[in-house]
Design an enzyme around this catalytic site. Structure first.
Site, PDB file in Angstrom:
ATOM      1  N   GLY A 158       0.828  -1.197   0.000  1.00  0.00           N
ATOM      2  CA  GLY A 158       0.000   0.000   0.000  1.00  0.00           C
ATOM      3  C   GLY A 158       0.864   1.249   0.000  1.00  0.00           C
ATOM      4  N   ASP A 159       0.606   2.152   0.972  1.00  0.00           N
ATOM      5  CA  ASP A 159       1.397   3.376   1.087  1.00  0.00           C
ATOM      6  C   ASP A 159       2.354   3.307   2.267  1.00  0.00           C
ATOM      7  OD1 ASP A 159      -0.612   3.316   2.961  1.00  0.00           O
ATOM      8  OD2 ASP A 159      -0.899   5.497   2.962  1.00  0.00           O
ATOM      9  N   GLU A 160       2.727   2.109   2.696  1.00  0.00           N
ATOM     10  CA  GLU A 160       3.621   1.934   3.840  1.00  0.00           C
ATOM     11  C   GLU A 160       5.024   1.566   3.352  1.00  0.00           C
ATOM     12  OE1 GLU A 160       1.726  -1.056   6.141  1.00  0.00           O
ATOM     13  OE2 GLU A 160       0.410   0.365   7.190  1.00  0.00           O
TER      14      GLU A 160
END
Length: 422
Positions: free
Chosen positions: A333-335
């Site tokens: 994801g955005d991690e």
């Protein structure tokens, strides 16, 4: 009508191979050379040794005559026995007899019976060497006695063994010569086939597809080598293709397809290895857990293409802020996660976190010309202060990241137990 049966063909005489013919010729040459060398050595050795032994016995008998002269003149048998014993023990003699002028025994010395080898030496000496040597002992022009010396044959026996060794050496040289000659004759035939077999074995056992066979002098063998090399070219190309495909599959298995960063699996494996290495010098390892604060909003409002551009931009800016030894990965994801190893002081981790936050300030340009701002929140966990294993460090850093996001988006926080930013 009965037709007569065709006459039976005569049986074919088996023909010897070229290798057998050459081998027999080389063996004949070797045996002839050895026989000539053996005869020459035996003849020369016997002649030389007989002459040497005779001269040596004459010299020794004369020396003994001078030694026992005084004892014969004064009739001292004990002195004569002692003197010839002292000389005889250092010489190659088996017996010494001293007689007076009337050939009556005066003094004697005889080598005691020893080992079987010593008896064999005496028997060989009796057959091959000259017989006993007798010289007169003269005093003032008068004969006062005689000295008779019989050789032991030890030196002759040694020379005999040396002759046998020489024969064996000639045999070795002859065999070596035959081998070299055979090798030279068969080189153009056997060597290319052996080279071909060697390359084939290397390819089969070691997968050494880069090996090639050298050109051969014989046309048929050279054509065979060319065909074999062409086959190896095809195998090498096939192996290189497989290697590239395997490397590509391995890269896809360990890296994120969008950003090209290592994925979670590789990050955790590298982190566990770094923790094992840091345990020895007692250094710290820092883990930074990053999350994009407005990613869902960007995805929903601007589309997935804009979200992908933001993720790629974040990955590029992260790479620019890290050292060569550090590792950045996309966890999903955005991690993102960053591993700093080694870390000698806590301030190093906070400084890099600040640099990352500053690098995220400029807007990211999209493909349609628009720009978007992407802030990140960072959680920091240190080994061994916050956890002693990779999973524990990631969890501690994740929890710290959520606390930073709740406190103030675009900031960083330490894991529990260490004070965060003011």
């Amino acid at each position: 009508m009965m037709h007569p049966a065709p006459p039976a063909s005569p049986p074919r005489t088996p023909r010897p191979t070229l290798q057998n013919v050459l081998r027999r010729a080389h063996l004949r040459l070797a045996f002839v050379a050895v026989a000539m060398a053996a005869v020459s050595l035996i003849v020369v050795a016997v002649i030389a040794l007989r002459a040497y032994a005779g001269n040596n016995l004459h010299l020794l008998a004369r020396s003994l005559g001078y030694t026992v002269e005084a004892a014969l003149v004064f009739g001292d048998r004990i002195a004569a026995t002692e003197e010839i014993g002292l000389i005889a023990k250092d010489e190659d003699v088996a017996e010494i007899v001293v007689t007076d002028s009337k050939s009556r025994p005066f003094a004697a010395w005889k080598l005691p019976a020893a080992s079987t080898i010593a008896r064999l030496e005496r028997e060989v000496a009796d057959v091959a060497l000259p017989g006993p040597v007798t010289v007169q002992v003269v005093h003032d022009g008068n004969v006062v006695g005689y000295v008779t010396v019989r050789g032991q044959g030890h030196q002759f026996f040694g020379f005999l063994l040396g002759g046998v060794g020489g024969i064996l050496a000639c045999l070795s040289v002859s065999v070596l010569g035959a081998y070299v000659s055979s090798k030279r004759v068969l080189r153009n035939i056997v060597a290319p086939l052996r080279a071909l077999a060697g390359v084939a074995h290397a390819v089969r056992r070691e997968r050494a597809f880069e090996r090639r066979v050298e050109p051969a002098a014989i046309a048929e063998l050279n054509e065979l080598n060319d065909d074999f090399n062409a086959l190896l070219d095809e195998f090498e190309n096939w192996q290189n293709t497989l290697r590239h495909e395997n490397a590509s599959l391995e890269h896809k298995a360990t890296h994120d397809a969008l950003t090209g960063l290592p994925n979670r699996g590789q990050f955790e494996a590298r982190l566990m290895r770094a923790l094992g290495e840091a345990a020895v010098p007692e250094q710290q390892v820092a883990v930074l857990y990053l999350d994009c604060d407005r990613f869902k909003e960007i995805n929903d409002c601007l589309g997935h293409e804009a979200g992908d551009a933001v993720l790629i931009g974040i990955a590029a800016r992260l790479r620019m802020q890290l050292r060569e030894a550090d590792l950045v990965a996309r966890l999903g994801g955005d991690e993102f996660a960053v591993m700093l190893a080694p870390v000698r002081e806590t301030a190093s981790a906070t400084r890099i976190a600040e640099d990352i936050l500053c690098a995220m300030v400029p807007s990211i340009a999209l493909s349609d010309g628009r720009t978007v701002s992407a802030m990140v929140s960072i959680g920091i966990a240190l080994y061994p202060d916050h956890a002693i294993d990779a999973i524990g460090l990631l969890r501690a850093a994740d929890a710290a990241m959520y606390r930073a996001k709740r406190a103030r988006p675009g900031s960083w926080q330490f894991a529990e137990g260490v004070a965060g930013p003011a």
